[in-house]
Design a protein around this motif. Sequence first.
Motif, PDB file in Angstrom:
ATOM      1  N   LEU A  81       0.831  -1.201   0.000  1.00  0.00           N
ATOM      2  CA  LEU A  81       0.000   0.000   0.000  1.00  0.00           C
ATOM      3  C   LEU A  81       0.870   1.258   0.000  1.00  0.00           C
ATOM      4  O   LEU A  81       0.590   2.220  -0.728  1.00  0.00           O
ATOM      5  N   GLY A  82       1.928   1.265   0.798  1.00  0.00           N
ATOM      6  CA  GLY A  82       2.821   2.414   0.805  1.00  0.00           C
ATOM      7  C   GLY A  82       3.502   2.616  -0.533  1.00  0.00           C
ATOM      8  O   GLY A  82       3.660   3.753  -1.012  1.00  0.00           O
ATOM      9  N   LEU A  83       3.890   1.519  -1.167  1.00  0.00           N
ATOM     10  CA  LEU A  83       4.554   1.630  -2.471  1.00  0.00           C
ATOM     11  C   LEU A  83       3.603   2.099  -3.558  1.00  0.00           C
ATOM     12  O   LEU A  83       4.034   2.741  -4.521  1.00  0.00           O
ATOM     13  N   LEU A  84       2.323   1.784  -3.430  1.00  0.00           N
ATOM     14  CA  LEU A  84       1.346   2.296  -4.396  1.00  0.00           C
ATOM     15  C   LEU A  84       1.368   3.820  -4.416  1.00  0.00           C
ATOM     16  O   LEU A  84       1.486   4.451  -5.476  1.00  0.00           O
ATOM     17  N   PHE A  85       1.274   4.423  -3.230  1.00  0.00           N
ATOM     18  CA  PHE A  85       1.283   5.881  -3.124  1.00  0.00           C
ATOM     19  C   PHE A  85       2.650   6.452  -3.500  1.00  0.00           C
ATOM     20  O   PHE A  85       2.758   7.433  -4.236  1.00  0.00           O
ATOM     21  N   ALA A  86       3.726   5.821  -3.013  1.00  0.00           N
ATOM     22  CA  ALA A  86       5.072   6.330  -3.266  1.00  0.00           C
ATOM     23  C   ALA A  86       5.430   6.276  -4.750  1.00  0.00           C
ATOM     24  O   ALA A  86       6.093   7.183  -5.271  1.00  0.00           O
ATOM     25  N   THR A  87       5.010   5.232  -5.429  1.00  0.00           N
ATOM     26  CA  THR A  87       5.309   5.113  -6.864  1.00  0.00           C
ATOM     27  C   THR A  87       4.624   6.217  -7.647  1.00  0.00           C
ATOM     28  O   THR A  87       5.224   6.842  -8.534  1.00  0.00           O
ATOM     29  N   VAL A  88       3.358   6.462  -7.338  1.00  0.00           N
ATOM     30  CA  VAL A  88       2.633   7.537  -8.017  1.00  0.00           C
ATOM     31  C   VAL A  88       3.289   8.891  -7.756  1.00  0.00           C
ATOM     32  O   VAL A  88       3.555   9.673  -8.677  1.00  0.00           O
ATOM     33  N   ALA A  89       3.598   9.170  -6.478  1.00  0.00           N
ATOM     34  CA  ALA A  89       4.153  10.474  -6.119  1.00  0.00           C
ATOM     35  C   ALA A  89       5.530  10.693  -6.721  1.00  0.00           C
ATOM     36  O   ALA A  89       5.825  11.777  -7.262  1.00  0.00           O
ATOM     37  N   SER A  90       6.412   9.697  -6.657  1.00  0.00           N
ATOM     38  CA  SER A  90       7.777   9.871  -7.161  1.00  0.00           C
ATOM     39  C   SER A  90       7.810   9.940  -8.680  1.00  0.00           C
ATOM     40  O   SER A  90       8.548  10.751  -9.255  1.00  0.00           O
ATOM     41  N   LEU A  91       7.036   9.107  -9.357  1.00  0.00           N
ATOM     42  CA  LEU A  91       7.006   9.140 -10.815  1.00  0.00           C
ATOM     43  C   LEU A  91       6.479  10.474 -11.322  1.00  0.00           C
ATOM     44  O   LEU A  91       7.063  11.093 -12.231  1.00  0.00           O
ATOM     45  N   LEU A  92       5.400  10.944 -10.730  1.00  0.00           N
ATOM     46  CA  LEU A  92       4.811  12.186 -11.220  1.00  0.00           C
ATOM     47  C   LEU A  92       5.574  13.418 -10.739  1.00  0.00           C
ATOM     48  O   LEU A  92       5.431  14.494 -11.325  1.00  0.00           O
ATOM     49  N   TRP A  93       6.392  13.287  -9.696  1.00  0.00           N
ATOM     50  CA  TRP A  93       7.322  14.376  -9.368  1.00  0.00           C
ATOM     51  C   TRP A  93       8.309  14.579 -10.514  1.00  0.00           C
ATOM     52  O   TRP A  93       8.606  15.711 -10.907  1.00  0.00           O
ATOM     53  N   LEU A  94       8.790  13.479 -11.082  1.00  0.00           N
ATOM     54  CA  LEU A  94       9.718  13.572 -12.208  1.00  0.00           C
ATOM     55  C   LEU A  94       9.058  14.251 -13.404  1.00  0.00           C
ATOM     56  O   LEU A  94       9.628  15.166 -14.012  1.00  0.00           O
ATOM     57  N   VAL A  95       7.843  13.805 -13.735  1.00  0.00           N
ATOM     58  CA  VAL A  95       7.120  14.402 -14.867  1.00  0.00           C
ATOM     59  C   VAL A  95       6.861  15.886 -14.621  1.00  0.00           C
ATOM     60  O   VAL A  95       7.061  16.731 -15.492  1.00  0.00           O
ATOM     61  N   THR A  96       6.450  16.217 -13.403  1.00  0.00           N
ATOM     62  CA  THR A  96       6.101  17.596 -13.073  1.00  0.00           C
ATOM     63  C   THR A  96       7.329  18.495 -13.001  1.00  0.00           C
ATOM     64  O   THR A  96       7.231  19.708 -13.219  1.00  0.00           O
ATOM     65  N   SER A  97       8.492  17.926 -12.703  1.00  0.00           N
ATOM     66  CA  SER A  97       9.712  18.735 -12.662  1.00  0.00           C
ATOM     67  C   SER A  97      10.003  19.341 -14.027  1.00  0.00           C
ATOM     68  O   SER A  97      10.355  20.528 -14.139  1.00  0.00           O
ATOM     69  N   PHE A  98       9.871  18.548 -15.074  1.00  0.00           N
ATOM     70  CA  PHE A  98      10.076  19.088 -16.418  1.00  0.00           C
ATOM     71  C   PHE A  98       9.016  20.129 -16.753  1.00  0.00           C
ATOM     72  O   PHE A  98       9.316  21.191 -17.300  1.00  0.00           O
ATOM     73  N   TYR A  99       7.773  19.819 -16.421  1.00  0.00           N
ATOM     74  CA  TYR A  99       6.691  20.764 -16.707  1.00  0.00           C
ATOM     75  C   TYR A  99       6.911  22.075 -15.958  1.00  0.00           C
ATOM     76  O   TYR A  99       6.674  23.161 -16.506  1.00  0.00           O
ATOM     77  N   SER A 100       7.376  21.998 -14.725  1.00  0.00           N
ATOM     78  CA  SER A 100       7.593  23.206 -13.922  1.00  0.00           C
ATOM     79  C   SER A 100       8.614  24.125 -14.561  1.00  0.00           C
ATOM     80  O   SER A 100       8.499  25.355 -14.498  1.00  0.00           O
ATOM     81  N   ILE A 101       9.635  23.534 -15.169  1.00  0.00           N
ATOM     82  CA  ILE A 101      10.654  24.354 -15.831  1.00  0.00           C
ATOM     83  C   ILE A 101      10.012  25.194 -16.928  1.00  0.00           C
ATOM     84  O   ILE A 101      10.216  26.413 -17.009  1.00  0.00           O
ATOM     85  N   GLY A 102       9.218  24.560 -17.789  1.00  0.00           N
ATOM     86  CA  GLY A 102       8.572  25.301 -18.870  1.00  0.00           C
ATOM     87  C   GLY A 102       7.564  26.308 -18.357  1.00  0.00           C
ATOM     88  O   GLY A 102       7.484  27.436 -18.859  1.00  0.00           O
ATOM     89  N   TYR A 103       6.801  25.922 -17.331  1.00  0.00           N
ATOM     90  CA  TYR A 103       5.754  26.804 -16.816  1.00  0.00           C
ATOM     91  C   TYR A 103       6.350  28.016 -16.119  1.00  0.00           C
ATOM     92  O   TYR A 103       5.977  29.157 -16.400  1.00  0.00           O
ATOM     93  N   MET A 104       7.262  27.792 -15.194  1.00  0.00           N
ATOM     94  CA  MET A 104       7.823  28.895 -14.410  1.00  0.00           C
ATOM     95  C   MET A 104       8.630  29.849 -15.275  1.00  0.00           C
ATOM     96  O   MET A 104       8.576  31.072 -15.112  1.00  0.00           O
TER      97      MET A 104
END
Length: 551
Positions: A81-104
């Motif tokens: 159960l912990g890995l379910l949440f952690a996998t979603v959060a860590s994977l989408l942190w990576l995706v959002t990091s790139f998006y944040s660069i373009g947005y900011m």
Amino acid sequence: MTEIASLRPALPIAIAALAIVPILASRRRPNLREAWTVLAAASAFVVVASMLPGAIAGTTRVASFGFLVAGVELSLQADPLGLLFATVASLLWLVTSFYSIGYMRGLSEHAQTRYFASFAASVAAALGVAFASNLVTLFVFYELLTVATYPLVTHDETPEARAAGRKYLTYTFGGGVAVLAGTVMVATMAGTTSFTAGGIAGLATADPMLARAAFTLLIVGFGVKAALMPLHSWLPDAMVAPTPVSGLLHAVAVVKSGIFGIARVVLDVYGVDLTGSLGMGLPLAVVAAATLLIASIIALRQDNLKRRLAYSTVSQLSYIVLGIAILDPHSIVGGLLHIPAHAFMKLTLFFTAGAIHVETHTDDISEMAGIGKRMPLTMLAFGVAAAGMAGIPLVAGFVSKWYLLIGSVDAGQAVFAVILLLSGILNIAYFWPVFYQAFFESEDAADAKPLIEFSLGGEERSILPKHDDHDTGAVTDGGHGEADEHDGHHGGPPADGWERRGWRGGESTWFMLGPILAAMTGAVVLGVIPRTAVFLRLIEVIVAAATGVHV
């Protein structure tokens, strides 16, 4: 399940937390600062992903760091159960990091170093929530998440942002107090707060009234961040934050921490059987069902795109709570599977809203007629994600909602199946106007809310009069950037109409467009091959441990 001692559950948290130092130190070198962000996100995800095969095979990694208070360890565990949440959060942190660069950069935002540092701190706290092995450790990281995300909510430093921040703190710290009170009661009754698949044995012999009171406190406390009505109103107001914050922290990490807390309480503190015997499942399911319907109806009348998405989030989160509260193995699978499904779909939708804002400074749906010409790939991604939210096949939302429907019927609660189907219709009702206007209406003959006002989906005139931004009072993205140099206007189509950009990516930078398409692809993969995408296999292990039934 086999437990082994390992520091690996602590490593992703440490990576995210330690990344704050080089990010702050690189404030005068933006490229290096953002490289640290991407490196930390990628490293955290790799470590989390490395624990998935063991968890699916029945191995739980545990790390202990001494006692927080008498009898309660500060300990972490990488269970399914912990890995379910952690996998979603860590994977989408990576995706959002790139998006944040373009947005900011696209908006020339101020305080970008503070933004990236706060983002890393927030993900570190979210991973702490995921890997906490008992209620006390979970409470500590749950409160740290509130503190870490406050600078992101108030990033714009406008009166609206500060007011939203105060409201956010009031609600979430109030929820934290409820969680703490419930935790103390559980510790007193059961002698432990450690998570146990199937529930803590000592609670089964506790006084039923006290057990119900503790359950209620925990659900209310976690229900604040899960945006259960009437505890939801902080979420739409928090949309004043930059769009990447709205996307990851308010569609993934923050709100999912509340959902995750509810899942822990039902599955690993009280257990499915005790929750049912205490009669707490049905009331929770009723609250969730009411929330998902009411929030959908409110979303219908929101002209600001991010506020419509915010109320959609309130509704969709309750699908997860409903699935868990029905207490049927299939419904629990559906509820848990909707955690990654909703994350990918809603992140796509928020990313598209942010790209529209950066490129055209348009935030209101009534001003988006014909915008599909200007941003075809972006709006196509919006359409795919919206279809998934409504439960259309081949996108992630269909699979999770299918399990929810089966579980509702199997549990003898067909009324919830009817509510789920009705909610799907409401999803179409508030998403279709956005997609319809983008591709099937022209700028000079726009219908602000076609499906609501006219059943066939369009009229020759605009239903709602147009207002300037200062008249509408709509909550916008609050960016500090200047007008888009290509369109040369603020909000809505230019005087000569949208410029046609084609389908090769000229509509935006690839720092934003790439993450939009990546999140959309994730939603499709989950809808087509959910078991291959790992999440469904992980959830089957969780449900088997919690209920004894192999789905």
